[in-house]
Scaffold this motif. Structure first.
Motif, PDB file in Angstrom:
ATOM      1  N   VAL A  34      33.926  -9.251 -14.479  1.00  0.00           N
ATOM      2  CA  VAL A  34      34.277  -8.969 -12.905  1.00  0.00           C
ATOM      3  C   VAL A  34      34.538  -7.422 -12.998  1.00  0.00           C
ATOM      4  O   VAL A  34      35.097  -6.666 -13.830  1.00  0.00           O
ATOM      5  CB  VAL A  34      35.471  -9.762 -12.360  1.00  0.00           C
ATOM      6  N   LEU A  35      34.427  -7.005 -11.800  1.00  0.00           N
ATOM      7  CA  LEU A  35      34.573  -5.296 -11.263  1.00  0.00           C
ATOM      8  C   LEU A  35      35.826  -5.341 -10.546  1.00  0.00           C
ATOM      9  O   LEU A  35      35.747  -6.090  -9.319  1.00  0.00           O
ATOM     10  CB  LEU A  35      33.412  -4.989 -10.921  1.00  0.00           C
ATOM     11  N   LEU A  36      36.768  -4.499 -10.676  1.00  0.00           N
ATOM     12  CA  LEU A  36      38.100  -4.442 -10.014  1.00  0.00           C
ATOM     13  C   LEU A  36      38.034  -2.818  -9.466  1.00  0.00           C
ATOM     14  O   LEU A  36      37.788  -2.015 -10.427  1.00  0.00           O
ATOM     15  CB  LEU A  36      39.371  -4.743 -10.772  1.00  0.00           C
ATOM     16  N   ALA A  37      38.536  -2.550  -8.427  1.00  0.00           N
ATOM     17  CA  ALA A  37      38.858  -1.050  -7.986  1.00  0.00           C
ATOM     18  C   ALA A  37      40.341  -1.116  -8.053  1.00  0.00           C
ATOM     19  O   ALA A  37      41.004  -1.854  -7.344  1.00  0.00           O
ATOM     20  CB  ALA A  37      38.338  -0.877  -6.744  1.00  0.00           C
ATOM     21  N   LEU A  45      41.589  -4.529  -6.221  1.00  0.00           N
ATOM     22  CA  LEU A  45      40.578  -5.108  -5.307  1.00  0.00           C
ATOM     23  C   LEU A  45      39.576  -5.733  -6.161  1.00  0.00           C
ATOM     24  O   LEU A  45      38.951  -4.947  -6.713  1.00  0.00           O
ATOM     25  CB  LEU A  45      40.105  -4.004  -4.280  1.00  0.00           C
ATOM     26  N   LEU A  46      39.271  -7.101  -6.045  1.00  0.00           N
ATOM     27  CA  LEU A  46      38.211  -7.565  -6.754  1.00  0.00           C
ATOM     28  C   LEU A  46      37.099  -7.478  -5.861  1.00  0.00           C
ATOM     29  O   LEU A  46      36.846  -7.934  -4.828  1.00  0.00           O
ATOM     30  CB  LEU A  46      38.700  -8.961  -6.957  1.00  0.00           C
ATOM     31  N   LEU A  47      35.922  -6.657  -6.458  1.00  0.00           N
ATOM     32  CA  LEU A  47      34.637  -6.553  -5.711  1.00  0.00           C
ATOM     33  C   LEU A  47      33.923  -7.579  -5.815  1.00  0.00           C
ATOM     34  O   LEU A  47      33.763  -8.041  -6.834  1.00  0.00           O
ATOM     35  CB  LEU A  47      34.080  -5.218  -6.259  1.00  0.00           C
ATOM     36  N   LYS A  48      33.436  -7.915  -4.606  1.00  0.00           N
ATOM     37  CA  LYS A  48      32.223  -8.988  -4.353  1.00  0.00           C
ATOM     38  C   LYS A  48      30.771  -8.380  -4.935  1.00  0.00           C
ATOM     39  O   LYS A  48      30.724  -7.272  -4.905  1.00  0.00           O
ATOM     40  CB  LYS A  48      32.361  -9.458  -3.087  1.00  0.00           C
ATOM     41  N   SER A  57      36.246   1.444   1.059  1.00  0.00           N
ATOM     42  CA  SER A  57      37.144   0.809   0.302  1.00  0.00           C
ATOM     43  C   SER A  57      37.755   1.271  -0.865  1.00  0.00           C
ATOM     44  O   SER A  57      38.929   0.801  -1.410  1.00  0.00           O
ATOM     45  CB  SER A  57      36.443  -0.769   0.028  1.00  0.00           C
ATOM     46  N   LEU A  58      37.281   2.303  -1.440  1.00  0.00           N
ATOM     47  CA  LEU A  58      37.543   3.081  -2.677  1.00  0.00           C
ATOM     48  C   LEU A  58      38.340   4.188  -2.197  1.00  0.00           C
ATOM     49  O   LEU A  58      37.754   5.004  -1.655  1.00  0.00           O
ATOM     50  CB  LEU A  58      36.566   3.338  -3.720  1.00  0.00           C
ATOM     51  N   ARG A  63      39.896   3.988  -9.534  1.00  0.00           N
ATOM     52  CA  ARG A  63      39.096   3.846 -10.796  1.00  0.00           C
ATOM     53  C   ARG A  63      38.675   2.340 -10.554  1.00  0.00           C
ATOM     54  O   ARG A  63      38.925   1.539  -9.992  1.00  0.00           O
ATOM     55  CB  ARG A  63      40.219   3.862 -11.813  1.00  0.00           C
ATOM     56  N   LEU A  64      37.520   2.363 -11.391  1.00  0.00           N
ATOM     57  CA  LEU A  64      36.567   1.177 -11.276  1.00  0.00           C
ATOM     58  C   LEU A  64      36.880   0.515 -12.816  1.00  0.00           C
ATOM     59  O   LEU A  64      36.775   1.341 -13.947  1.00  0.00           O
ATOM     60  CB  LEU A  64      35.214   1.220 -11.300  1.00  0.00           C
TER      61      LEU A  64
END
Length: 256
Positions: A34-37, A45-48, A57-58, A63-64
């Protein structure tokens, strides 16, 4: 422990595309990631899959993080305020001239290994250099790294007072780089300070050093050895290439 992976992507990339790239590089199944900001002091923030990475949104200090789904909640995304204070203190205590010397020595070691033909290969066959532009691409990468380093240090500064001191510090380092005839690092620092993420923190300034005519005039007067601003040099070569015909009346245009 976190690890870091450099991935080159387009500005239009979405979360799914970046995850696919990371999964292939790490040899991990895509469905496990999964990718989170993440922002300071720890908002996540969990990215869709179809979320664009470069968007409002960032935040500037975001950071990613790529995480396995079963570990996405077990993370300490940012250093605490004490560590940020120590980081800023270390940077503010450094000698600006010594930093500029280090940047110049490193840049010169790369620039001195660039062959003139690399500029031609890069301009004429940018997407298929075939390993002929290794040193040139390394110096371009170095310019980006310095720019991001400046931006990161300023944005990670925890207080306004120290942030102002740090910006002044980088301005001095840039001035020293210019005095040492290293215009590549000079412009990298200036661009780092002029990024939207940094300049929005205070009044936006227009730096006269970004004037290309002034740069060219100053560069001509500089004694050798000297390191040019590589991005502008490549822009000039590309302009010459695209603005002039290779052949005139079935003859090679040697003026080009």
């Amino acid at each position: 422990m976190d690890s870091y992976l450099s991935v080159r992507s387009l500005a239009s990339v979405v979360a799914q595309g970046l995850l696919q790239e990371v999964a292939e590089r790490l040899d991990v199944p895509l469905e496990e990631l999964v990718l989170l900001a993440v922002t300071y002091p720890g908002e996540k923030l969990l990215l869709k899959p179809q979320d664009r990475l470069y968007s409002d949104s960032l935040t500037a200090v975001g950071r990613l993080h790529v995480r396995r789904k079963d570990l996405s909640e077990v993370m300490n995304p940012f250093t605490d305020n004490t560590e940020l204070q120590q980081r800023s203190a270390r940077m503010l205590s450094t000698n600006t001239w010594d930093v500029a010397v280090t940047l110049t020595n490193f840049d010169w070691s790369i620039f001195n290994s660039i062959h003139e033909q690399e500029l031609v290969y890069f301009t004429f066959s940018r997407h298929a250099s075939g390993g002929h532009t290794v040193a040139l691409e390394l110096l371009l990468q170095r310019c980006n790294e310095v720019q991001l380093w400046v931006m990161t240090e300023v944005l990670m500064c925890p207080t306004l007072c120290k942030r102002v001191q740090l910006i002044k510090k980088f301005i001095k380092i840039a001035a020293h780089c210019k005095a040492q005839r290293n215009l590549n690092s000079f412009f990298a620092i200036v661009m780092g300070l002029n990024t939207a993420a940094v300049s929005r923190l205070s009044q936006t300034w227009e730096d006269p050093s970004l004037n290309h005519k002034a740069y060219r005039d100053a560069f001509k007067k500089m004694k050798t050895p000297k390191i040019p601003f590589l991005l502008l040099l490549l822009k000039d070569i590309t302009f010459i290439h695209e603005g002039n015909k290779t052949f005139l009346d079935n003859l090679v245009n040697f003026e080009k």
